[in-house]
Scaffold this active site. Structure first.
Site: not given
Ligand code: CO
Length: 208
Positions: A41, A43, A45, A97, A100
């Protein structure tokens, strides 16, 4: 974080690398030989190399919203083709994750414009596993389970491709489904049962 800081950080990083090996970048420029393709992803993080303890050159990476592998997405399909046929990776990981945002958005009914068709792929995962998901009353638990099932279904999509089926036969390439637990920092192997998936997929999607 100011953009100027990034350039300062970069110069610091270069100096640190050269301290341990003054040929570091000239070696890196020569070639890449990653053994792993990671599809994850976007993302911020989920910092791919850092969480796996991998150095530059060790992992070929593709990231998008909610680590999707849509069958008609030229970008991810090109990445898979290149990683398998040219770089000859031995393993492909789809890594989701918890928490998400993409998966969460797909669970809600808001109209997100351009994002709708992308998120619809996740809603398709929900529909495929509707019985199981609807039995889970706790919303948080359902959300976590959808993250896992989405990883599983994207692994199925990877396995549907001709390049992957061929590389499995020729050199035993494998596909894995993992989830990164953002609350603990730990990676979890979903043990998706790649061979079972492959056998089921090949009943319908076999290429040759
Ligand atoms: Co995500």
């Amino acid at each position: 974080m100011r953009l100027k800081d990034i350039f300062d950080n970069n110069r610091h990083w270069v100096a640190e690398k050269l301290k341990t090996d003054d040929q570091y970048f000239s070696k890196m420029a020569r070639d890449q030989d990653p053994k792993l393709l990671y599809i994850g992803c976007s993302d911020s993080r989920v910092s791919t190399e850092e969480l796996m303890g991998m150095a530059p050159g060790e992992v070929f990476v593709h990231r998008n919203i909610a680590n999707m592998v849509p069958n008609t997405d030229l970008s991810v399909m090109s990445v898979i083709k290149y990683a398998v046929n040219i770089l000859k990776v031995q393993d492909i990981v789809v890594c989701g994750h918890y928490n998400c945002g993409g998966v969460k958005a797909a669970m809600e009914s808001a109209d997100l414009g351009l994002l709708n068709p992308w998120l619809r792929n996740i809603r398709d995962v929900y529909r495929l596993h509707q019985n199981e998901l609807n039995k889970t009353e706790d919303v948080e638990q359902r959300y976590r389970r959808l993250v896992e099932l989405n990883v599983l279904e994207q692994c199925v999509n990877v396995t549907k491709t001709a390049v992957v089926q061929r590389a499995y036969k020729e050199r035993g390439l494998r596909v894995h489904g993992w989830v990164f637990d953002i609350h603990t920092g730990l990676l979890k192997d979903l043990n998706i049962g790649f061979e079972d998936i492959l056998n089921k997929v090949m009943e319908i999607y076999r290429i040759d």
